[in-house]
Design a protein around this motif. Sequence first.
Motif, PDB file in Angstrom:
ATOM      1  N   SER A 231       0.840  -1.200   0.000  1.00 21.23           N
ATOM      2  CA  SER A 231       0.000   0.000   0.000  1.00 21.23           C
ATOM      3  C   SER A 231       0.874   1.250   0.000  1.00 21.23           C
ATOM      4  N   THR A 252      -4.976  -4.118   4.395  1.00 23.06           N
ATOM      5  CA  THR A 252      -5.684  -3.966   3.112  1.00 23.06           C
ATOM      6  C   THR A 252      -6.535  -5.196   2.858  1.00 23.06           C
ATOM      7  N   ASP A 271      -3.881  -2.254  -5.703  1.00 21.20           N
ATOM      8  CA  ASP A 271      -3.244  -2.696  -4.459  1.00 21.20           C
ATOM      9  C   ASP A 271      -4.124  -3.778  -3.869  1.00 21.20           C
TER      10      ASP A 271
HETATM   11 MG    MG Z   1      -1.806  -2.993   2.251  1.00 27.79          MG
END
Ligand code: MG
Length: 441
Positions: A231, A252, A271
């Motif tokens: 990220s 994430t 991502d």
């Molecule tokens: Mg991440």
Amino acid sequence: MKLDPIVALATSLQTQAISICRISGDDSIDIAERLTHLDLKNQDHRICYGFIHDPLTDEEIDEVLILVMKGPKSYTREDVVEIHTHGGVYVTQKILSLIIGAGARLARPGEFTQRAVLHGRIDLAQAEGVNALIEADSEQSAKLALNQLKGSLSQLSEPLKEELLTIIAHIEVNIDYPEYDIEQVTRKQLLPLCIDFRNKLIQILKEAQSGQRMREGVKTAIIGKPNVGKSSLLNALLNEDKAIVTEIPGTTRDVVEGTIRLDKVTLHLMDTAGLRESEDRIEKLGIEKTYQIIKDAQLILFVADGSQPLDQDEQLVLSKLDPDKTILIYNKKDLDSKSNRLEVSALHKDIKALIDQLNERYEADQFVFTKPVLNNERMVGLVRQALQSMDSALTAIKDDIAVDLINIDLTAAYESICALTDPENNTSIADELFARFCLGK
Ligand SMILES: [Mg+2]
Ligand SMILES: Nc1nc2c(ncn2[C@@H]2O[C@H](COP(=O)(O)OP(=O)(O)O)[C@@H](O)[C@H]2O)c(=O)[nH]1
């Protein structure tokens, strides 16, 4: 070919400085004369000044500039009149309705360009170039569209047509010499020619992929273990804090996306959730999604923590990825640095080495701006069809099938190539194409 006059706004219908109503067709000058009381028949490629009148009441509606372009020196090759009016919505609509009242019909989307094709001013591929240019949202896609608009596709298709005709001619010629085992001789002659031609088609399809990358950008997945800095890398590349960064592994879960335009390529970055065994239901779903994204991606940025050696899981995942699609990036070079590997520090936005490598990677694609390439799915589909016909011709040659039947495959390939630039045999495709244009083009 005489077609009814059509009219459309070349500008959008909103309050603005000027609006342009464009009329095309044999009666377009007549129509403009009736509304302006001007003598326009003797004007060509000149701008005239006047007033639009309502023919019923003779009331003045607007002060306008009128541009007359007599065919064939016009966009459609028909007589074209542009009326530049003041840009108010009421006035524009009123003038449009007066033009319709005077005998023109509202054009369908793309109908002006369709006429340019019908009258042979541009071919179908060039018309697609017009549309692509209007829709282009980056310098790269605009350049490609312009290339197509200038007619570069016929530079690609004409030699192919020539070559196929030469191959087909071998069959026709040999039919006149029945004294030998001419079929056998013909097949022998055809084989290398067909193989050569097939290779050309494959090369063209490969180059089309470069074109697609340049036009649409590259779907790029950022993957790796949790906490390696994926990220952070996305944020550094985008130069904004788009994805949440924490020291907690598994932060994430959903896919975060963003687009960057580099000198040589545009990347659509995704991502992803870090890959690891997880009991957390939401994280698990995120990881499943990551695998889906890896499948769809055209480029994979595999991020590892450079301060630690690659672990077994990382090596396993890496071994399963297509090496041609994957770039291995060691992050956190501020903590530990070694030579001979691609290192960045996402935290400190120290990512130049990666940017350089990406530009270098796509440098070779830049040729698409200088030579003709297939520019859309329709064209790629046609060349694939031609390739299939060639495959089937080659099988027929090797299986000693009658030469007449081989000729059918070759003719089919020829027709597919012709359809690249020639709408005649492809009316439905042409209709579909023009429906995608914006109104007034
Ligand atoms: Mg991440
Ligand atoms: N020292 C250092 N830490 C980093 C670097 N990149 C990311 N981090 C830290 O590593 C942790 C995880 O980062 P994050 O981007 O969320 O990793 P992700 O789980 O792979 O998305 C955060 O505390 C970041 O600040 C780097 O280049 N150097």
